[in-house]
Scaffold this motif. Structure first.
Motif, PDB file in Angstrom:
ATOM      1  N   TYR A 163       0.824  -1.212   0.000  1.00  0.00           N
ATOM      2  CA  TYR A 163       0.000   0.000   0.000  1.00  0.00           C
ATOM      3  C   TYR A 163       0.855   1.258   0.000  1.00  0.00           C
ATOM      4  N   ASP A 164       0.341   2.272  -0.694  1.00  0.00           N
ATOM      5  CA  ASP A 164       0.962   3.589  -0.600  1.00  0.00           C
ATOM      6  C   ASP A 164       0.304   4.414   0.493  1.00  0.00           C
ATOM      7  N   TYR A 165      -0.967   4.137   0.709  1.00  0.00           N
ATOM      8  CA  TYR A 165      -1.677   4.870   1.754  1.00  0.00           C
ATOM      9  C   TYR A 165      -2.926   4.087   2.146  1.00  0.00           C
ATOM     10  N   VAL A 166      -3.270   4.138   3.415  1.00  0.00           N
ATOM     11  CA  VAL A 166      -4.509   3.506   3.871  1.00  0.00           C
ATOM     12  C   VAL A 166      -5.239   4.519   4.759  1.00  0.00           C
ATOM     13  N   TYR A 167      -6.520   4.685   4.500  1.00  0.00           N
ATOM     14  CA  TYR A 167      -7.292   5.703   5.212  1.00  0.00           C
ATOM     15  C   TYR A 167      -8.574   5.091   5.760  1.00  0.00           C
ATOM     16  N   ALA A 168      -8.720   5.112   7.094  1.00  0.00           N
ATOM     17  CA  ALA A 168      -9.915   4.519   7.710  1.00  0.00           C
ATOM     18  C   ALA A 168     -11.130   5.387   7.413  1.00  0.00           C
ATOM     19  N   GLU A 169     -12.182   4.764   6.879  1.00  0.00           N
ATOM     20  CA  GLU A 169     -13.392   5.523   6.531  1.00  0.00           C
ATOM     21  C   GLU A 169     -14.424   5.463   7.646  1.00  0.00           C
ATOM     22  N   GLN A 170     -14.649   4.245   8.170  1.00  0.00           N
ATOM     23  CA  GLN A 170     -15.738   4.084   9.118  1.00  0.00           C
ATOM     24  C   GLN A 170     -15.561   2.771   9.888  1.00  0.00           C
ATOM     25  N   VAL A 171     -16.073   2.727  11.120  1.00  0.00           N
ATOM     26  CA  VAL A 171     -15.978   1.469  11.867  1.00  0.00           C
ATOM     27  C   VAL A 171     -17.363   0.903  12.142  1.00  0.00           C
ATOM     28  N   PHE A 172     -17.411  -0.430  12.264  1.00  0.00           N
ATOM     29  CA  PHE A 172     -18.671  -1.115  12.536  1.00  0.00           C
ATOM     30  C   PHE A 172     -18.412  -2.182  13.588  1.00  0.00           C
ATOM     31  N   TYR A 173     -19.448  -2.501  14.368  1.00  0.00           N
ATOM     32  CA  TYR A 173     -19.280  -3.497  15.419  1.00  0.00           C
ATOM     33  C   TYR A 173     -20.406  -4.516  15.300  1.00  0.00           C
ATOM     34  N   HIS A 174     -20.005  -5.772  15.348  1.00  0.00           N
ATOM     35  CA  HIS A 174     -21.034  -6.805  15.312  1.00  0.00           C
ATOM     36  C   HIS A 174     -20.532  -8.020  16.067  1.00  0.00           C
ATOM     37  N   GLN A 175     -21.257  -8.405  17.100  1.00  0.00           N
ATOM     38  CA  GLN A 175     -20.977  -9.605  17.893  1.00  0.00           C
ATOM     39  C   GLN A 175     -19.494  -9.760  18.247  1.00  0.00           C
ATOM     40  N   GLY A 176     -18.984  -8.809  18.997  1.00  0.00           N
ATOM     41  CA  GLY A 176     -17.620  -8.911  19.511  1.00  0.00           C
ATOM     42  C   GLY A 176     -16.533  -8.618  18.497  1.00  0.00           C
ATOM     43  N   LYS A 177     -16.936  -8.255  17.303  1.00  0.00           N
ATOM     44  CA  LYS A 177     -15.921  -7.973  16.274  1.00  0.00           C
ATOM     45  C   LYS A 177     -16.049  -6.541  15.772  1.00  0.00           C
ATOM     46  N   LEU A 178     -14.892  -5.900  15.624  1.00  0.00           N
ATOM     47  CA  LEU A 178     -14.867  -4.553  15.085  1.00  0.00           C
ATOM     48  C   LEU A 178     -14.388  -4.620  13.644  1.00  0.00           C
ATOM     49  N   SER A 179     -15.149  -4.004  12.744  1.00  0.00           N
ATOM     50  CA  SER A 179     -14.724  -3.976  11.347  1.00  0.00           C
ATOM     51  C   SER A 179     -14.378  -2.545  10.969  1.00  0.00           C
ATOM     52  N   ILE A 180     -13.227  -2.404  10.341  1.00  0.00           N
ATOM     53  CA  ILE A 180     -12.821  -1.071   9.896  1.00  0.00           C
ATOM     54  C   ILE A 180     -12.813  -1.054   8.372  1.00  0.00           C
ATOM     55  N   ALA A 181     -13.681  -0.205   7.800  1.00  0.00           N
ATOM     56  CA  ALA A 181     -13.670  -0.040   6.340  1.00  0.00           C
ATOM     57  C   ALA A 181     -12.641   1.027   6.025  1.00  0.00           C
ATOM     58  N   ALA A 182     -11.731   0.710   5.094  1.00  0.00           N
ATOM     59  CA  ALA A 182     -10.659   1.660   4.797  1.00  0.00           C
ATOM     60  C   ALA A 182     -10.416   1.737   3.303  1.00  0.00           C
ATOM     61  N   LYS A 183     -10.053   2.912   2.865  1.00  0.00           N
ATOM     62  CA  LYS A 183      -9.710   3.068   1.455  1.00  0.00           C
ATOM     63  C   LYS A 183      -8.192   2.927   1.330  1.00  0.00           C
ATOM     64  N   SER A 184      -7.761   2.062   0.433  1.00  0.00           N
ATOM     65  CA  SER A 184      -6.314   1.877   0.274  1.00  0.00           C
ATOM     66  C   SER A 184      -5.888   2.343  -1.113  1.00  0.00           C
ATOM     67  N   TYR A 185      -4.679   2.841  -1.192  1.00  0.00           N
ATOM     68  CA  TYR A 185      -4.128   3.347  -2.455  1.00  0.00           C
ATOM     69  C   TYR A 185      -2.828   2.616  -2.742  1.00  0.00           C
ATOM     70  N   SER A 186      -2.666   2.176  -3.996  1.00  0.00           N
ATOM     71  CA  SER A 186      -1.376   1.616  -4.396  1.00  0.00           C
ATOM     72  C   SER A 186      -0.916   2.315  -5.664  1.00  0.00           C
ATOM     73  N   ASN A 187       0.351   2.177  -5.949  1.00  0.00           N
ATOM     74  CA  ASN A 187       0.956   2.740  -7.177  1.00  0.00           C
ATOM     75  C   ASN A 187       0.699   4.226  -7.344  1.00  0.00           C
ATOM     76  N   LEU A 188       0.831   4.984  -6.263  1.00  0.00           N
ATOM     77  CA  LEU A 188       0.615   6.422  -6.387  1.00  0.00           C
ATOM     78  C   LEU A 188       1.630   7.064  -7.319  1.00  0.00           C
ATOM     79  N   ASN A 189       2.776   6.373  -7.484  1.00  0.00           N
ATOM     80  CA  ASN A 189       3.817   6.963  -8.322  1.00  0.00           C
ATOM     81  C   ASN A 189       3.781   6.435  -9.754  1.00  0.00           C
ATOM     82  N   ASP A 190       2.693   5.819 -10.125  1.00  0.00           N
ATOM     83  CA  ASP A 190       2.561   5.281 -11.480  1.00  0.00           C
ATOM     84  C   ASP A 190       2.772   6.399 -12.506  1.00  0.00           C
TER      85      ASP A 190
END
Lengths: 395, 277
Positions: A163-190
């Motif tokens: 990854y070139d960058y990872v940015y957390a967008e939002q978190v969710f919780y369900h039955q003892g588990k936390l999910s983090i939705a994140a936008k990831s970027y690769s090849n920024l220097n393409d």
């Protein structure tokens, strides 16, 4: 007069600065108050409502925050009050209730999950090396509300070198588990300037403090003149345990000469429990729709058809449009928001001498719960003002 | 107290002539600036409208309405501000060195006055402070006057009248010079007063230890700036935003008071024990 020079150089600046501050006060007090008058229904329905926007006339533009019983202008705020100001009412409330826990955490309500027992924070921290993003770490902090004890831990993002960058967008919780939705970027220097962008979901089991799942939900194709961004809506139905998410890609394309054309793409429902992705197929004419709410088995979209704005309801179980409610009264440009199964709408903008109708209705039954009027107080005295609403918030 | 006030009045008198010149210079330059800029704008309007047959709306669309912004970006406006700022900064040093280096080493008499030597020091600091505040107040009072001159010169159809706050917002350095609330006034000008005391302490180091004193003075200034910035730096790099903004401001105020106290104490010591005439 022995000390006249000293007196002049003390009294004159004091007088000038005092006049300046009194003048500012008077100018700020001329800004119009906005009042919400009841017409029908229980005022409790709008108790937590907050309108953000600006009031303008030929001379002035002033940011304003309107709550049912107060109009807050930033110009009128003292310096110390401004320092304490937080732009999201949800975060302001969290800081009031859990000042210690909220320290050092980003002021983004999307990164917090709260229920009666816990307050959870999740984020992805980026560490820089030579001014470039170098490593990415998942950060979790859980506050047990009963004991007021918090537990925090970190997990390195797997394969972070891809990854070139990872940015957390939002978190969710369900039955003892936390999910983090994140936008990831690769090849920024393409060389061609193309980037690989994905919407990733990191799922962490809180008890074992381990990352139990990582998957790519969406892949965004960034081309010339086209820009894609993710949107995520959680199913706001508490009975279903906030288990499902509506995810998709908003593809903005710049077309000459009409301007920007926005289309929905890759629309799917993701289940936090089963990790399944179920595609949603909308009719063609809904391509430009704006997804605004998800509750139970219903998806709500803002539709712009024939120069009119309306709300479209889509039943995910039947795969069909519901046509029970008519939203004929919804004016073009109206501000609206959904929360707790209710729709809040206000005519936008509002000019001096006129008023806007504020409506609250049940999203499912279409029943009107509250109707009120938004207008400037002492309208006759304050000519030429207009209120433009940026957004309505109901925490 | 009366000795202190006498000394302040005395110090003000010594700089008054030059100060009045600075005030007159600022007024004349800025008012002339409004007239020159307005005339050149109206000249342009006439040329475009009568020679090039442009309509009024076209002209305004192309060149914009005349507002205070045209003036604040010009040498007529910024020139006097920069010059007065530089003069006051220079005088902060001169207020001490003229007493040592001028004729008859006047400092000898000043320090021999039968009063606490700190009164001399505080009187000099107060003088600088009052002169800075005076210049800023002058500028604040000049804004409405200049607006009236502008209204005389440019017809209403070509004008965009800004109120005083909008005028201030059109200046980049405005937030510090013209604090928008009384609380900010006390914070910024309190910091200004502290800076005067820190620089005076550095000057006294130089007067006490000469060449070595310059080095000590520079280190002292660096130390003071470091102490003041310490809470912000620690919070930013080691605590990652742990402190709420209001707490950070509170701690920085405490550090500011500490630096002020340290400067007063050090200066007191240097003036009484180390300074040589």
């Amino acid at each position: 007069m022995r000390y006249w020079k000293l007196l002049v150089l003390t009294i004159v600046p004091v007088l000038i600065f005092s006049t300046f501050y009194i003048h500012n006060r008077i100018e700020a007090s001329k800004l119009p108050e906005v009042v919400m008058k009841n017409q029908d229904g229980d005022r409790k329905e709008i108790a937590d409502l907050q309108i953000e926007g600006y009031v303008e006339n030929n001379e002035n533009v002033s940011n304003v925050l309107i709550r049912p019983d107060e109009t807050i202008y930033f110009e009128r705020m003292g310096y110390l009050k401004k320092l304490n100001l937080m732009f999201q009412p949800e975060v302001e409330q969290l800081v009031k209730e859990h000042r210690g826990f909220m320290r050092g955490k980003l002021e983004r309500a999307e990164l917090f999950y709260e229920n009666a027992d816990v307050l959870i924070y999740g984020d992805i921290e980026v560490e820089y090396k030579n001014y470039n993003p170098d490593s990415f770490t998942i950060q979790v902090d859980v506050l047990d509300k009963k004991t007021n004890q918090s537990t925090d831990f970190t997990i390195p993002v797997p394969n972070e070198e891809t990854y070139d960058y990872v940015y957390a967008e939002q978190v969710f919780y369900h039955q003892g588990k936390l999910s983090i939705a994140a936008k990831s970027y690769s090849n920024l220097n393409d060389e061609d300037g193309r980037t690989g962008e994905q919407l990733e979901m990191f799922t962490i089991e809180l008890a074992s403090k381990k990352l139990v799942n990582q998957e790519t939900l969406l892949t965004f194709d960034q081309r010339d003149n086209t820009w894609s961004s993710p949107f995520i809506l959680i199913n706001d139905d508490e009975e279903l345990g906030n288990q499902q998410l509506l995810v998709g890609s908003l593809v903005e394309e710049f077309v000459e000469p009409e301007g920007t054309n926005i289309e929905l793409d890759q629309l799917s429902i993701y289940d936090l429990e089963t990790k399944e992705m179920k595609p949603v197929a909308l009719p063609k004419e809904w391509k430009g729709a704006d997804p605004v709410y998800f509750r139970g088995n219903m998806l709500y979209f803002l539709l712009h058809q024939d120069g009119k704005q309306t709300i479209g309801e889509w039943n995910v179980d039947t795969g069909k449009q519901e046509e029970e409610h008519s939203f004929d009264w919804l004016k073009e440009g109206s501000s609206l928001t959904f929360s707790n199964g209710k729709i809040y709408t206000i005519d936008n903008p509002m000019s001096d001498g006129s008023s806007s109708i504020l409506r609250v209705m049940d999203a499912q039954s279409g029943e009107s719960l509250y109707e009120g009027i938004l207008e400037f107080k002492d309208s006759a005295k304050k000519k030429g003002y207009q209120l433009v609403i940026d957004q309505i918030r109901v925490p | 107290m009366s000795n202190y006030l006498k000394l302040v009045n005395f110090e003000l008198s010594r700089f008054m002539k030059l100060y009045v010149v600075m005030i007159c210079f600022t007024i004349i330059m800025q008012i002339t600036g409004v007239i020159v800029k307005s005339k050149s704008y109206m000249g342009l309007a006439n040329e475009e409208m009568y020679k090039n047959m442009m309509s009024k709306t076209e002209f305004i669309n192309q060149h914009g309405e005349f507002s205070f912004y045209w003036l604040t970006q010009s040498i007529w406006f910024m020139g006097p501000i920069a010059l007065c700022g530089a003069a006051l900064l220079f005088y902060m040093f001169l207020i001490w060195y003229r007493d040592w280096l001028g004729k008859n080493t006047f400092i000898y008499r000043l320090l021999m006055i039968p009063t606490a030597r700190m009164n001399v020091y505080l009187a000099k600091a107060t003088t600088i402070f009052l002169m800075v505040i005076g210049m800023v107040a002058l500028q604040l009072a000049l804004f409405p006057v200049e607006a009236v001159v502008m209204q005389w010169m440019v017809p209403v159809d070509f004008r965009l009248d800004l109120n005083i706050l909008q005028t201030i917002f059109s200046l980049n350095f405005a937030a510090v010079l013209f604090p928008l609330t009384p609380t900010e006034f006390f914070l910024w000008y309190g910091a200004g007063a502290m800076s005067i005391l820190v620089i005076f302490t550095a000057i006294l180091f130089e007067r006490s230890f000469r060449w070595k004193g310059i080095l000590i003075g520079v280190v002292y200034i660096a130390l003071s700036v470091g102490l003041l910035m310490l809470p912000v730096l620690i919070d930013e790099f080691f605590m990652y935003g742990y402190l709420y903004p209001i707490e950070l401001v509170g701690i920085t105020i405490v550090m500011g008071l500490l630096v002020t106290g340290m400067s007063l104490f050090t200066s007191h010591y240097l003036l009484n024990k180390k300074v040589t005439v």
